[in-house]
Design an enzyme around this catalytic site. Structure first.
Site, PDB file in Angstrom:
ATOM      1  N   GLU A 127      13.205   5.707  10.593  1.00 23.13           N
ATOM      2  CA  GLU A 127      14.440   5.361  11.280  1.00 23.13           C
ATOM      3  C   GLU A 127      14.567   3.846  11.332  1.00 23.13           C
ATOM      4  O   GLU A 127      13.598   3.123  11.072  1.00 23.13           O
ATOM      5  CB  GLU A 127      14.455   5.953  12.689  1.00 23.13           C
ATOM      6  CG  GLU A 127      14.438   7.463  12.706  1.00 23.13           C
ATOM      7  CD  GLU A 127      14.513   8.068  14.103  1.00 23.13           C
ATOM      8  OE1 GLU A 127      14.454   9.294  14.222  1.00 23.13           O
ATOM      9  OE2 GLU A 127      14.629   7.279  15.081  1.00 23.13           O
TER      10      GLU A 127
ATOM     11  N   GLN B 232     -10.387 -16.763 -23.588  1.00 20.33           N
ATOM     12  CA  GLN B 232     -11.062 -16.145 -22.456  1.00 20.33           C
ATOM     13  C   GLN B 232     -10.148 -16.027 -21.241  1.00 20.33           C
ATOM     14  O   GLN B 232     -10.212 -15.043 -20.491  1.00 20.33           O
ATOM     15  CB  GLN B 232     -12.300 -16.969 -22.060  1.00 20.33           C
ATOM     16  CG  GLN B 232     -13.473 -16.822 -23.011  1.00 20.33           C
ATOM     17  CD  GLN B 232     -14.722 -17.496 -22.497  1.00 20.33           C
ATOM     18  OE1 GLN B 232     -14.736 -18.041 -21.389  1.00 20.33           O
ATOM     19  NE2 GLN B 232     -15.792 -17.461 -23.286  1.00 20.33           N
TER      20      GLN B 232
ATOM     21  N   GLY C 158       4.105 -14.888 -20.077  1.00 24.94           N
ATOM     22  CA  GLY C 158       4.725 -16.191 -19.883  1.00 24.94           C
ATOM     23  C   GLY C 158       6.212 -16.085 -19.605  1.00 24.94           C
ATOM     24  O   GLY C 158       6.659 -15.218 -18.852  1.00 24.94           O
TER      25      GLY C 158
ATOM     26  N   GLU D  24       5.585   5.366   2.767  1.00 23.87           N
ATOM     27  CA  GLU D  24       4.592   6.376   3.163  1.00 23.87           C
ATOM     28  C   GLU D  24       3.332   5.731   3.750  1.00 23.87           C
ATOM     29  O   GLU D  24       2.208   6.178   3.513  1.00 23.87           O
ATOM     30  CB  GLU D  24       4.262   7.297   1.991  1.00 23.87           C
ATOM     31  CG  GLU D  24       5.473   8.121   1.562  1.00 23.87           C
ATOM     32  CD  GLU D  24       5.115   9.253   0.619  1.00 23.87           C
ATOM     33  OE1 GLU D  24       4.058   9.876   0.826  1.00 23.87           O
ATOM     34  OE2 GLU D  24       5.903   9.513  -0.303  1.00 23.87           O
TER      35      GLU D  24
ATOM     36  N   SER E  57       0.310  -0.994   3.544  1.00 24.07           N
ATOM     37  CA  SER E  57      -1.104  -1.313   3.325  1.00 24.07           C
ATOM     38  C   SER E  57      -1.801  -1.616   4.646  1.00 24.07           C
ATOM     39  O   SER E  57      -2.984  -1.282   4.830  1.00 24.07           O
ATOM     40  CB  SER E  57      -1.231  -2.508   2.374  1.00 24.07           C
ATOM     41  OG  SER E  57      -0.842  -2.157   1.064  1.00 24.07           O
TER      42      SER E  57
END
Length: 408
Positions: free
Chosen positions: A135, A303, A364, A388, A391
């Protein structure tokens, strides 16, 4: 080594693997190519729902068979593939499930048989279901729900008044399942769920929201103005509700909240949604890194990019394992002692946000444009950390479970 130990396996059952391949083909050929269009249109993708219905994907039979699949991996596997295709379209396909789960989790066999089929329809008449809990002033705080349900004993009817918000398929649905307060003095323990049949007077759609992501999924307010429904539209027997409320008034446990029982069942499914989006981003970024050349070599040979991809892949795989564990536990009635359902949703949703952002970085400038899907996936991913149960709410639930303290 015991037979039980030697029988341990993380391999999907063969029927689940076959189903996954079938849905992946549909997601690759039908859903993903349409994702950008329906994101821009911000409309329910009815043609794709019809296509899914024609092949038996959008159907009560399919979702029920996967929900009750013995390993517990059926439904979460299907959802991951759909959301790998596109989150907005995926949510349109699975959006009716939450309403169906609310009835299956708390309702009678007669209610399941009568109302759940009406949330899906068939290929000639696709229908929708909507679960309405949140709500304007009651999102994470379900105890603040103001929508009221009053029983009219003379007519054996319930009368509902209030406003629901953030309802997937809200106002469009043929069947709405609404969480309302029967006894406001009891807070969340005084709530129940109610089925609003098609065409019921007093129910209308309010504001339709223009969202950051999952824009192919319809989200709107639902207004309830003296909505009258038959007594048997209370989810579950009234005697059971009366007994539960009596226990709570005596200071005893009532056995769970209407909204929370639904969310507990659905958290691994939400985690699977996030895993699907995160996996899509990792795969797309990896392919891009193999073909995009800078300074005379593929960027994936650097890397800085390869290590990002390594972390992204490991995070998605870890999120999937948590999701599978929670789904298996839920299907086999194993108690979530350490809030394993919340763990799966927390980790998967946070992972999806992170890896989709990393995918944009790897692409990028291209990743920041709508010519490439990763920016849309990043917008889509954020909702998994919110709906729902945010976090923060998941962390609170997990914290309570592992400390035994009333974490607030």
């Amino acid at each position: 080594m015991s037979d039980e130990t030697s029988g341990f396996s993380l391999e999907q059952p063969s029927d689940v693997a076959e189903m996954q391949e079938w849905i992946h083909t549909f997601a690759k050929d039908v859903i993903r190519p349409a994702g950008a269009e329906w994101d821009e249109r911000e409309e329910t993708p009815w043609p794709i729902l019809q296509e899914a219905s024609k092949i038996g994907l959008y159907s009560l039979d399919f979702f029920a068979s996967q929900f009750f699949e013995p390993s517990g991996l059926g439904l979460v596997t299907a959802i991951e593939e759909l959301f790998w295709g596109d989150a907005g379209i995926g949510l349109s396909i699975v959006g009716s499930n939450l309403a169906a789960v609310a009835v299956v989790a708390n309702g009678t066999n007669e209610q399941v048989g009568e109302w759940c089929p009406q949330m899906f329809g068939d290929e000639n008449d696709v229908k929708l279901g909507a679960f309405c809990s949140s709500e304007p002033n009651a999102g994470s705080d379900v105890g603040s729900i103001k929508t009221k349900a009053v029983y009219d004993e003379a007519k054996d009817e319930w009368v509902l008044n209030g406003v629901k918000t953030w309802a997937t398929n809200g106002g469009l649905a043929n069947v709405h399942v609404v969480v309302a307060s029967v006894d406001p003095s009891l807070g969340s323990r005084g709530q129940a769920s109610f089925i609003i049949p098609p065409g019921t007077k007093g129910l209308s759609q309010g504001q339709k929201f223009k969202k950051h992501g999952i824009r192919a999924s319809h989200t709107a307010e639902v207004i309830l103005d003296d909505v009258r429904i038959p007594g048997h539209c209370l989810v579950g027997p009234k005697e059971k509700l009366d007994a539960r409320l009596a226990k709570v008034r005596e200071g005893k446990s009532g056995g769970g909240q209407a909204a929370m029982k639904t969310f507990e069942k659905s958290r691994p499914s939400v985690a699977a949604m996030a895993v699907g989006v995160g996996r899509a981003a990792v795969e797309y970024a990896a392919e891009y890194a193999k073909t995009r050349e800078q300074f005379g070599k593929p960027i994936g040979a650097n890397q800085g990019v390869a290590f990002q991809l390594a972390d992204m892949q490991a995070s998605v795989d870890a999120a999937r394992l948590l999701t599978w564990r929670a789904a298996w536990m839920g299907r086999n009635n194993k108690p979530f002692v350490n809030a394993e359902g919340s763990q799966s949703k927390l980790v998967a949703s946070e992972t999806a946000v992170r890896v989709t952002e990393q995918a944009i970085q790897i692409l990028g400038g291209n990743g920041y444009t709508r010519e490439y899907p990763v920016e849309r996936w990043h917008r889509d991913a954020k909702i998994f950390t919110i709906f729902e149960g945010t976090s923060e709410i998941q962390r609170m639930i997990i914290g309570r479970s592992i400390t035994g303290l009333n974490v607030r």
